[in-house]
Design a protein around this motif. Structure first.
Motif, mmCIF file in Angstrom:
data_model
loop_
_atom_site.group_PDB
_atom_site.id
_atom_site.type_symbol
_atom_site.label_atom_id
_atom_site.label_comp_id
_atom_site.label_asym_id
_atom_site.label_seq_id
_atom_site.Cartn_x
_atom_site.Cartn_y
_atom_site.Cartn_z
ATOM 1 N N ILE A 168 0.839 -1.197 0.000
ATOM 2 C CA ILE A 168 0.000 0.000 0.000
ATOM 3 C C ILE A 168 0.876 1.250 0.000
ATOM 4 C CG2 ILE A 168 -1.622 1.350 1.401
ATOM 5 C CD1 ILE A 168 -2.789 -1.396 2.331
ATOM 6 N N ARG B 93 -2.381 3.640 4.587
ATOM 7 C CA ARG B 93 -2.798 4.558 3.523
ATOM 8 C C ARG B 93 -2.682 6.008 3.989
ATOM 9 N NH1 ARG B 93 -7.333 7.419 2.627
ATOM 10 N NH2 ARG B 93 -7.838 7.908 0.475
ATOM 11 N N ALA C 112 -4.540 -4.480 -3.292
ATOM 12 C CA ALA C 112 -5.028 -4.837 -1.962
ATOM 13 C C ALA C 112 -6.300 -5.685 -2.044
ATOM 14 C CB ALA C 112 -5.285 -3.578 -1.138
ATOM 15 N N GLY D 180 -5.509 3.640 -2.889
ATOM 16 C CA GLY D 180 -4.636 4.627 -2.268
ATOM 17 C C GLY D 180 -4.848 6.041 -2.760
#
Length: 190
Positions: free
Chosen positions: A43, A88, A121, A156
C-alpha cells in the motif's frame, strides 16, 4: 472484547494479536508485523512510488500500531482494514509532506498508474473468508459510490483526487463515500 468471527480464522488470530499489542505485548507486535508487513508495504509503495519512503512510512505505521492498538475495535472493523487505513493515511501524509514538486506526476495524480506486478489490496484479500461477502456488498452499491470506495481504500487515492476526477466538489465526494461505507457496514453486518 472478543472478535465476532470463529476463533480459527486468520482475521480472528490477527485481531487477538492486535488486542495483545494493546496490552504491551512486544511478541504480539512482531506477529502482527510478520502477518501484515508485505500487504502494508505494498500500500505504501503504491502511493509513494519510492521504496525508501515506503519503508520509512511502514516503520511509522507499526509505531502507530504500537501506540494506538488500544483503539482497535474488532467488532467495528476487520484488523487488516484497520491496519491498511493507517498505512494509507500515513503514506498520503508523507506524500503531502514531500511537497508539490515530489507529489507531481509521480505522486498523487499518478497513484493509480503506478506499475506494480503484485496483486492490489483487493486481490490480496480474495483468499480471506470476507472477500465474497465484501464483493457482494460492494456490488449492491451504485457504480460511482463503489468506484470511489475502491479508489480510496484499495487504490490509495485521496478524496480530493477522486473528486477532481469525478468533477464534483470535495464535500460531495466525502459524503458519497461516507454514505457508501454506512451501506457497506449495514450489508456486512447482516
Amino acid at each position: 472484547m472478543q472478535p465476532r468471527t470463529s476463533p480459527n480464522t486468520p482475521r480472528d488470530h490477527l485481531a487477538r494479536r492486535l488486542l495483545a499489542v494493546a496490552e504491551g505485548d512486544r511478541a504480539a507486535l512482531r506477529d502482527v508485523y510478520d502477518l501484515t508487513a508485505a500487504k502494508l508495504f505494498g500500500i505504501c509503495l503504491r502511493i509513494l512510488s519510492d521504496r525508501v519512503e515506503a519503508e520509512d512510512v511502514l516503520q511509522e505505521v507499526y509505531l502507530t500500531v504500537w501506540n494506538r492498538a488500544g483503539r482497535f475495535e474488532p467488532e467495528r472493523a476487520s484488523p487488516i482494514t484497520w491496519l491498511a487505513t493507517i498505512a494509507r493515511n500515513r503514506a498520503i501524509d508523507r506524500l503531502r509532506a514531500l511537497g508539490p514538486a515530489r507529489a507531481g506526476r509521480s505522486g498523487l495524480e499518478a497513484a493509480d498508474e503506478v506499475a506494480d506486478d503484485t496483486p492490489d489490496a483487493l486481490a490480496r484479500l480474495e483468499a480471506s473468508d470476507e472477500t465474497a461477502r465484501l464483493r457482494a456488498c460492494l456490488e449492491q452499491l451504485e457504480e460511482r459510490t463503489r468506484g470511489a470506495i475502491l479508489g480510496a481504500f484499495f487504490g490509495g487515492r485521496t478524496y480530493d483526487d477522486l473528486a477532481c476526477q469525478a468533477g464534483i466538489p470535495l464535500g460531495t465526494m466525502k459524503s458519497t463515500i461516507r454514505r457508501g461505507l454506512i451501506r457497506l457496514k449495514g450489508c456486512l453486518s447482516e
